[in-house]
Write a protein that holds these residues in place. Structure first.
Motif, PDB file in Angstrom:
ATOM      1  N   GLU A  63       0.953  -0.653  -9.718  1.00 20.34           N
ATOM      2  CA  GLU A  63       0.623  -0.405  -8.317  1.00 20.34           C
ATOM      3  C   GLU A  63       0.968   1.015  -7.875  1.00 20.34           C
ATOM      4  OE1 GLU A  63       2.693  -3.470  -6.253  1.00 20.34           O
ATOM      5  OE2 GLU A  63       1.133  -4.977  -6.617  1.00 20.34           O
TER       6      GLU A  63
ATOM      7  N   PHE B 294      -9.236  -3.844  -5.636  1.00 21.06           N
ATOM      8  CA  PHE B 294      -8.608  -5.120  -5.310  1.00 21.06           C
ATOM      9  C   PHE B 294      -9.647  -6.218  -5.531  1.00 21.06           C
ATOM     10  CE2 PHE B 294      -6.790  -1.804  -2.659  1.00 21.06           C
ATOM     11  CZ  PHE B 294      -5.421  -1.934  -2.879  1.00 21.06           C
TER      12      PHE B 294
ATOM     13  N   TRP C 149      -6.513   1.059 -11.078  1.00 24.81           N
ATOM     14  CA  TRP C 149      -6.927   2.355 -10.523  1.00 24.81           C
ATOM     15  C   TRP C 149      -8.139   2.867 -11.286  1.00 24.81           C
ATOM     16  CZ3 TRP C 149      -4.570   4.160  -6.259  1.00 24.81           C
ATOM     17  CH2 TRP C 149      -3.260   3.756  -5.973  1.00 24.81           C
TER      18      TRP C 149
ATOM     19  N   ALA D 286      -0.350   1.137  -4.120  1.00 16.70           N
ATOM     20  CA  ALA D 286      -1.425   0.226  -3.703  1.00 16.70           C
ATOM     21  C   ALA D 286      -0.815  -1.106  -3.282  1.00 16.70           C
ATOM     22  CB  ALA D 286      -2.417   0.007  -4.835  1.00 16.70           C
TER      23      ALA D 286
ATOM     24  N   ALA E   3      -8.529   2.594  -5.618  1.00 16.57           N
ATOM     25  CA  ALA E   3      -7.733   1.395  -5.853  1.00 16.57           C
ATOM     26  C   ALA E   3      -8.652   0.180  -5.752  1.00 16.57           C
ATOM     27  CB  ALA E   3      -6.612   1.282  -4.840  1.00 16.57           C
TER      28      ALA E   3
ATOM     29  N   GLY F 143      -7.358  -4.051   0.808  1.00 16.45           N
ATOM     30  CA  GLY F 143      -5.999  -3.614   0.539  1.00 16.45           C
ATOM     31  C   GLY F 143      -5.766  -2.250   1.167  1.00 16.45           C
TER      32      GLY F 143
ATOM     33  N   PHE G 206      -4.089  -6.617  -6.481  1.00 16.28           N
ATOM     34  CA  PHE G 206      -4.434  -5.305  -7.024  1.00 16.28           C
ATOM     35  C   PHE G 206      -4.884  -5.473  -8.470  1.00 16.28           C
ATOM     36  CE2 PHE G 206      -3.116  -1.447  -9.391  1.00 16.28           C
ATOM     37  CZ  PHE G 206      -4.009  -0.557  -8.798  1.00 16.28           C
TER      38      PHE G 206
ATOM     39  N   ALA H 110      -2.173  -4.963  -1.922  1.00 17.45           N
ATOM     40  CA  ALA H 110      -3.313  -5.854  -1.680  1.00 17.45           C
ATOM     41  C   ALA H 110      -3.154  -6.587  -0.354  1.00 17.45           C
ATOM     42  CB  ALA H 110      -3.447  -6.851  -2.817  1.00 17.45           C
TER      43      ALA H 110
END
Length: 736
Positions: free
Chosen positions: A193, A209, A184, A173, A207, A144, A181, A175
């Motif tokens: 996100e 994924f 965090w 963020a 982040a 991502g 996603f 993906a």
């Protein structure tokens, strides 16, 4: 004197000098005849002044060292010719002095000589203050990207950027295809996100994924066998004989291979596979069924020749009667047939050994006929024999390594000339081995000599201290649980021993079968793991603190290892030149070796004494409980020390007899310096007993309930008993 007065006096002197000069000229002039003198009045010269003008560019002020200039307010003044004036520039708050223009230059104070009109400008500029910057760092887990609204971060490619203090930064963020996603970590948190950061310090965020998993449609392949053989798939999913079915994703290609067992051949496939090739490829677009057919192969047996030779006088016969050598020393046998040859010496001779395809000194030899075999039976004339006799002084026992002497009961044996005999002395309860007399033996419990004549050896045993209670009146039955047992999850299974390492204030828990020791603080919070290597067997069963960051570790194979464990230890090097090793007993029966270890601490000139217990069990009469001890050498050895060579190992009492009817095994132990007693844990009997270490007397006992399979015990920092069980439970007992 102030400069302005100096200037006034200078002007006055000039006036007076000029006036006098005029009078002098006047007195010297005129007519000599008339006698009259004309006096010319003096010429008065006025002093010269010059003007100093100051201007300011920017925010600040200029002052002079003499009165007259204080600019901001007073920016011009007159000064006498030749007077010295020093100007100083002072910047206002938020400004800095940059430099002079005009009759002044540079960026420090300005010195002027007033020989004419002067002007100067002081230039001030605003002070530039660099902002405080902080670093924002982004990392990725999975596929991502993360971007910031200001475009300073675009991670995948650019994952770092600097921002001014207290600036707001928004991260987003995104993906990649096939991912989503998740969350965090770090200075960002949660599953949204978007994340907003206030840059009041360096910030970092990850982040995460995760792959979007799409479960495929599965179809089953089933294999059956006819005859004796095996079918395997290249992917390992099918291994038939044992595993004849496997599920595969729809449309996957699989390859099956048929392999006949010995004496069979592959004939053909039936079902979804066909033909006589041993390999079959299937496309799993639906469930598939196939059978591999194997047929028996008829093979004529292979025949090999067995030949027997003799050296010396004797006979060799085979169990089937095919060989009777003296007369018939050859016979043929089918491949893989098994036969036994037996050698019998004639009178005046003895069987010595086999040579060739038979080996060793056993009179019987088993052969599997997988090739032609040739062997020789060696018979030798009987040798000269001498008697070895043993006498005991005090209470103890002497046995020979070959078991021919066991004194107590059998104290003499005849040996061939030049035979090497090893005698081993073991003291009975309340006694210790002192020394040998005869055969050139010394003070170690083992004595080895070569028999060259009739030999008498005396073993001396002397009484020892009975190991009293050191003055403390403590009974193990006074202990009670402080609460429920609890599990230590960091040890996955097979916890087998525990000790309190006083020097670093940590509990150490050893795990058998894994070569690992786990650290815990006083409250059993996990602090790390220590691995072991080298000569330390992986089947570690117990450990006990010796002192000076040394810990004695025992293994099921009946070895002890004196290891250094301090707060920084992560691995124990088991090589004997680093970690001293001691073999305490012969190899155990049924893997029932050393389970527990305890240490009586060193005291002045008295060395530390290591007690160890061999497990024993009620289910195997050949596996005996034993309690033994040895005194730790003053200097660490660099090679293995052994009970049958250079290490004095004492068995102070017969544990099977002393503990009969109380416990059936020894799973762990510890030494109580307050009483001088041993606490021994029985896993089979679910109890702990308090024992006199010199006599084996059972002083008191404590029933153990609340956790399965108690395996070890230690005395904690506050006098508590900490028990560990094989299922990784800790149970704390305390006296009122």
């Amino acid at each position: 004197m102030p400069n302005i007065l100096k200037a006034a006096f200078s002007s006055l002197n000039q006036v007076l000098i000029l006036a006098g000069l005029g009078l002098f000229i006047s007195g010297c002039g005129g007519s000599g005849d008339s006698g009259e003198k004309t006096v010319t009045p003096p010429v008065v010269i006025q002093p010269v002044d010059h003007t100093l003008s100051i201007s300011v560019n920017g925010s600040g002020s200029v002052s002079s060292n003499v009165e007259g200039i204080d600019c901001g307010d007073d920016c011009s003044n007159s000064y006498a010719d030749g007077q010295q004036v020093i100007l100083t520039a002072d910047a206002a708050s938020g400004y800095v002095f940059q430099g002079w223009q005009g009759d002044c230059s540079g960026s420090s104070s300005c010195e002027l000589i007033m020989n004419g009109n002067k002007s100067a400008t002081a230039v001030f500029v605003e002070e530039v203050v660099e902002p405080t910057m902080f670093q924002a760092t982004v990392s990725l887990s999975g596929e991502g990207s993360v971007t910031s609204e200001d475009s300073g971060i675009n991670c995948g490619t650019d994952c770092n950027n600097e921002y001014e203090q207290n600036q707001q930064v928004t991260l987003t963020a995104a993906a990649s295809s096939g991912y989503r996603f998740e969350s965090w970590e770090g200075d960002c948190s949660g599953q949204a996100e978007r994340c907003q950061l206030t840059m009041n310090t360096d910030k970092s965020a990850m982040a995460k994924f995760e792959v979007i998993v799409i479960e495929p449609t599965m179809v089953r392949a089933t294999v059956s066998l006819s005859g004796s053989g095996r079918v395997t798939s290249e992917d390992g999913g099918i291994d038939c004989g044992n595993d004849c079915q496997n599920d595969y994703p729809q449309n996957q290609q699989i390859t099956l291979t048929a392999a006949p067992d010995a004496g069979f051949r592959f004939d053909r496939w039936e079902g979804d596979c066909g033909g006589q090739a041993e390999r079959c490829q299937l496309t799993m677009n639906s469930a598939k069924n196939t059978q591999a057919r194997f047929e028996a192969v008829v093979v004529e047996p292979t025949v090999y020749q067995v030949t027997v030779n003799k050296s010396g006088d004797g006979q060799v016969v085979s169990t089937d009667g095919g060989i009777n050598c003296g007369a018939d020393c050859n016979n043929e046998y089918e491949e893989n047939e098994s036969i036994t040859l037996t050698a019998t010496a004639d009178e005046g001779y003895s069987f010595d050994s086999w040579q060739g395809d038979c080996a060793g000194q056993d009179a019987s030899c088993n052969l599997t006929i997988n090739s032609d075999k040739n062997t020789t039976a060696v018979f030798v004339a009987e040798p000269t024999m001498y008697e070895v006799s043993v006498t005991l002084t005090g209470n103890g026992r002497v046995v020979s390594e070959d078991s021919n002497i066991d004194c107590g009961s059998n104290c003499s044996e005849n040996y061939e000339e030049n035979t090497s005999v090893k005698l081993i002395a073991t003291a009975h309860a309340g006694y210790e081995f002192k020394e040998w007399t005869g055969a050139g033996c010394g003070t170690t419990p083992s004595c080895t000599f070569s028999v060259t004549e009739n030999t008498e050896v005396v073993a001396l045993f002397t009484e020892v201290d009975d190991g009293g209670n050191n003055g403390a009146d403590i009974k193990i039955s006074e202990y009670a649980p402080t609460g429920d047992a609890f599990q230590i999850g960091e040890v996955s299974n097979n916890a087998s021993g525990i000790t309190w390492q006083e020097d670093i204030q940590q509990y150490l828990v050893v795990r058998n079968g894994a070569a690992e020791i786990y650290r815990f603080n006083e409250d059993f919070n996990y602090m790390g793991v220590i691995t072991k290597s080298g000569n330390i067997n992986s089947d570690t069963e117990g450990l006990a603190f010796v002192g000076g960051n040394r810990v004695m570790v025992v293994t099921e194979a009946n070895y002890a290892h004196k290891a250094v464990i301090d707060e920084n230890t992560t691995n124990i090097n088991g090589n004997y030149n680093v970690t001293p090793g001691f073999r305490l007993l012969p190899s155990p029966a049924s893997n029932k070796g050393l389970e527990g270890v305890a240490v009586r601490p060193a005291d002045g000139d008295t060395p530390a004494r290591v007690y160890a217990c061999q497990e024993g069990t009620a289910s195997n009469s050949s596996a005996h409980m034993k309690v033994v001890y040895f005194d730790v050498p003053e200097t660490d050895p660099t090679t293995l020390m052994s009970y049958n060579d250079d290490l004095t190992v004492v068995e102070p009492f017969d544990a099977e007899t002393a503990f009969a009817g109380v416990i059936t095994d020894c799973a762990g132990m510890t030494y109580d310096p307050r009483t001088g007693h041993l606490y021994i844990v029985s896993q089979e009997s679910s109890k702990a007993i308090q024992v006199n270490p010199a006599t084996g007397e059972v002083i008191d006992q404590l029933d153990l309930v609340g956790a399965p399979q108690y395996e070890g015990v230690t005395i904690g920092p506050n006098g508590e008993l900490a028990f560990v069980s094989e299922s990784n439970w800790i149970h704390i007992f305390q006296r009122p």
